[in-house]
Design an enzyme around this catalytic site. Structure first.
Site, PDB file in Angstrom:
ATOM      1  N   GLY A  10       2.230   8.370  11.505  1.00  0.00           N
ATOM      2  CA  GLY A  10       1.499   8.780  10.296  1.00  0.00           C
ATOM      3  C   GLY A  10       0.062   9.173  10.607  1.00  0.00           C
ATOM      4  O   GLY A  10      -0.318   9.316  11.776  1.00  0.00           O
ATOM      5  N   PHE A  11      -0.709   9.330   9.568  1.00  0.00           N
ATOM      6  CA  PHE A  11      -2.085   9.828   9.710  1.00  0.00           C
ATOM      7  C   PHE A  11      -2.942   8.896  10.579  1.00  0.00           C
ATOM      8  O   PHE A  11      -3.378   9.273  11.676  1.00  0.00           O
ATOM      9  CB  PHE A  11      -2.672  10.020   8.306  1.00  0.00           C
ATOM     10  N   ILE A  12      -3.152   7.662  10.140  1.00  0.00           N
ATOM     11  CA  ILE A  12      -4.005   6.749  10.918  1.00  0.00           C
ATOM     12  C   ILE A  12      -3.295   6.373  12.220  1.00  0.00           C
ATOM     13  O   ILE A  12      -3.896   6.367  13.296  1.00  0.00           O
ATOM     14  CB  ILE A  12      -4.347   5.480  10.100  1.00  0.00           C
ATOM     15  N   ASP A  31       8.846   4.525  13.530  1.00  0.00           N
ATOM     16  CA  ASP A  31       8.443   5.259  12.324  1.00  0.00           C
ATOM     17  C   ASP A  31       9.671   5.923  11.722  1.00  0.00           C
ATOM     18  O   ASP A  31      10.534   6.445  12.438  1.00  0.00           O
ATOM     19  CB  ASP A  31       7.396   6.324  12.682  1.00  0.00           C
ATOM     20  N   LEU A  73       1.380  -0.786  10.697  1.00  0.00           N
ATOM     21  CA  LEU A  73       0.767   0.205   9.799  1.00  0.00           C
ATOM     22  C   LEU A  73       1.774   0.826   8.830  1.00  0.00           C
ATOM     23  O   LEU A  73       1.376   1.516   7.897  1.00  0.00           O
ATOM     24  CB  LEU A  73       0.139   1.331  10.642  1.00  0.00           C
ATOM     25  N   THR A  92       9.184  -2.474   1.526  1.00  0.00           N
ATOM     26  CA  THR A  92       8.643  -2.014   2.807  1.00  0.00           C
ATOM     27  C   THR A  92       7.585  -2.996   3.285  1.00  0.00           C
ATOM     28  O   THR A  92       7.534  -3.371   4.460  1.00  0.00           O
ATOM     29  CB  THR A  92       8.018  -0.609   2.647  1.00  0.00           C
ATOM     30  N   TYR A 142       1.266  -1.679  -4.914  1.00  0.00           N
ATOM     31  CA  TYR A 142       0.813  -1.472  -3.536  1.00  0.00           C
ATOM     32  C   TYR A 142      -0.230  -2.511  -3.134  1.00  0.00           C
ATOM     33  O   TYR A 142      -0.093  -3.206  -2.128  1.00  0.00           O
ATOM     34  CB  TYR A 142       0.230  -0.055  -3.433  1.00  0.00           C
ATOM     35  N   LYS A 146      -0.083  -5.673  -0.542  1.00  0.00           N
ATOM     36  CA  LYS A 146      -1.016  -5.778   0.594  1.00  0.00           C
ATOM     37  C   LYS A 146      -1.713  -7.147   0.598  1.00  0.00           C
ATOM     38  O   LYS A 146      -1.899  -7.756   1.646  1.00  0.00           O
ATOM     39  CB  LYS A 146      -2.064  -4.664   0.521  1.00  0.00           C
TER      40      LYS A 146
END
Ligand code: UDP
Length: 316
Positions: A10-12, A31, A73, A92, A142, A146
């Site tokens: 992913g992005f990060i 992933d 992540l 998830t 979300y 977290k």
């Protein structure tokens, strides 16, 4: 050192993986590739990419064999996506974390480093930069998920001694981010000379943290820290969303109109009026705090966006 990065495509994750490979680590990425694979081609040749789901215990345990560090992540992302999939978001989060912790314990890994979010602070009115001991008040599936994971990691450390760190990222941006997030979304609109959709009132603020600084923070935590802790990763400055739109418009020489619009469905409940963080704790513990100016970060992100655009155009 052998390292597992869940969500590493992913992005990060892709930026982190690039850096870990540069530093000579043996990296496995697990992933699901739901949003494509953002790992650059040269880096891809030097990692072990496993296409799999963090919710699946066997897949995580197989991927983690021999790992000394796990960066966890993998997550559902994007306010619109999450609003539509609250159950999958928690699934998830819950199964992904449980499986990563199990994998870390089975492999006697040194530590697990987890991507949390500034969203755990919720929408409380703030007068000062958010610090870690400010009460968490998450208000979306979300951010609740977290926060749950942060607490779980703390007890895992207390009960088993597994070193665990939760990093609360504040609005990360940079090359390769996709337009579920506000900065690339505005760039896309500016590029097409379409109206730039600033959600009302437009005076809401965010603290935009450049992705390279986020990676540096993660690397420092990996190399320097033991025990358990929760740390903000924030640039420590706030900008209104209207200002962000205007800056992008100006820097991209766009003819777009910056338009105040009603937020998209499902978005209002999550909206936070003001959010910016303190990275003092991170700086005290690791000697580093995000330092890339918003101007420099935007220039790098626009450059990437425009190069990608011309490459895509060439390939068609
Ligand atoms: N936003 C906006 N227009 C858009 C998308 C987002 O004005 O098309 C605003 C949104 O209301 C929020 C900020 O940009 O105040 C950041 O949104 P993003 O989804 O990137 O991250 P969030 O901080 O909400 O998790």
């Amino acid at each position: 050192m052998k390292i597992l990065v869940t969500g590493g495509a992913g992005f990060i994750g892709s930026h982190l993986v690039e850096r870990l490979v540069e530093e000579g680590h043996a990296v496995t990425v697990l992933d699901i590739l739901k949003n494509g694979n953002k790992v650059p081609k040269e880096t891809l040749r030097n990692i072990n990419l496993i296409i799999g789901d963090v919710r699946n215990e066997k897949e995580v345990l197989d991927a983690a064999k021999g790992c000394r560090v796990i960066f966890h992540l993998a997550a559902m992302l994007g306010v619109d996506v999450i609003a539509k999939c609250p159950v999958e978001t928690m699934d998830t989060e819950f199964f992904g974390l449980k499986n990563s912790v199990k994998a870390a314990l089975l492999n006697s890994a040194e530590k697990i480093i987890y991507s949390s979010t500034s969203g755990v602070y919720g929408r409380e009115a703030i007068m000062h930069a958010l610090v870690e001991d400010f009460p968490a008040s998450p208000n979306s599936s979300y951010s609740i998920a977290k926060r749950f994971s942060e607490l779980y990691l703390k007890s895992i450390f207390q009960e088993t001694g597994l070193n665990s760190f939760a990093l609360r990222f504040f609005n990360v941006y940079g090359p390769r981010q996709d337009d579920r997030m506000v900065i690339p979304r505005f760039m896309e609109q500016a590029q097409n000379n379409e109206p730039m959709t600033v959600y009302k009132p437009g005076t809401q603020t965010r603290d935009f943290t450049f992705v390279a600084d986020v990676v540096e923070s993660m690397i420092r935590v990996m190399n320097m820290m033991s025990g358990h802790d929760i740390m903000n990763v924030a640039y420590q400055k706030e900008y209104t969303i209207k200002h962000v739109a205007e800056e992008i418009k100006k820097r991209m020489n766009s003819k777009s109109e910056v338009r105040l619009v009603e937020p998209a469905d499902g978005r209002y409940d999550f909206e936070t009026g003001r959010r910016f963080g303190s990275s003092k704790k991170m700086e005290k513990l690791t000697g580093f705090a995000p330092e890339t100016t918003f101007e420099s970060g935007l220039i790098q992100t626009i450059k990437y966006f425009q190069e990608e655009r011309s490459l895509t155009a060439l390939n068609h």
